[in-house]
Design a protein around this motif. Structure first.
Motif: not given
Length: 130
Positions: A26-49
């Motif tokens: 799900t995270v990959n799905k949304f980061t790909t969606l953002i990358a296709n429609n915007a310029e990604i500056v940073e992705v911080a994967d905080w993980g399980k919390r």
């Protein structure tokens, strides 16, 4: 008319009910969606919390923060898509004031130089007093 490009930060929490592998998909799905429609500056994967409070009887979630630059119409569409996906527990998108961040970073660096200068003056005063 030229589109204005703004900087945004999005935090979203994905449910771990289907397992951590499904959450990462799900995270990959949304980061790909953002990358296709915007310029990604940073992705911080905080993980399980651990969540501050239970959401749908779940006490843990998979956190991800994405900073990106895009036109002002995309964040509303992104929020709509987050609300549709059942795996996304919570999401929040904020517009960043880049100039304020730069001023804050500059202010953080400036006092360090002043502290060093004050310490040198203090050492001189102590040396003179002896």
């Amino acid at each position: 008319m030229e589109k204005v490009i703004n900087t945004y930060e999005n935090l979203f929490i994905v449910s771990l009910a289907n397992g951590e592998a499904a959450a990462k998909e799900t995270v990959n799905k949304f980061t790909t969606l953002i990358a296709n429609n915007a310029e990604i500056v940073e992705v911080a994967d905080w993980g399980k919390r651990r969540l501050a409070y239970a959401i749908n009887d779940e006490t843990e979630g998979y956190y991800t923060v994405v900073t990106f630059k895009t036109a002002s119409d995309f964040p509303a569409e992104l929020d709509r898509l987050f609300n549709i996906d059942e795996n996304v527990m919570r999401s929040m998108t904020i517009k960043l004031d880049v100039k304020a961040i730069e001023r804050t970073n500059a202010a953080k660096k400036a006092p360090v130089a002043e502290v060093v200068e004050v310490a040198e003056v203090a050492e001189e005063v102590v040396a003179d007093a002896e």
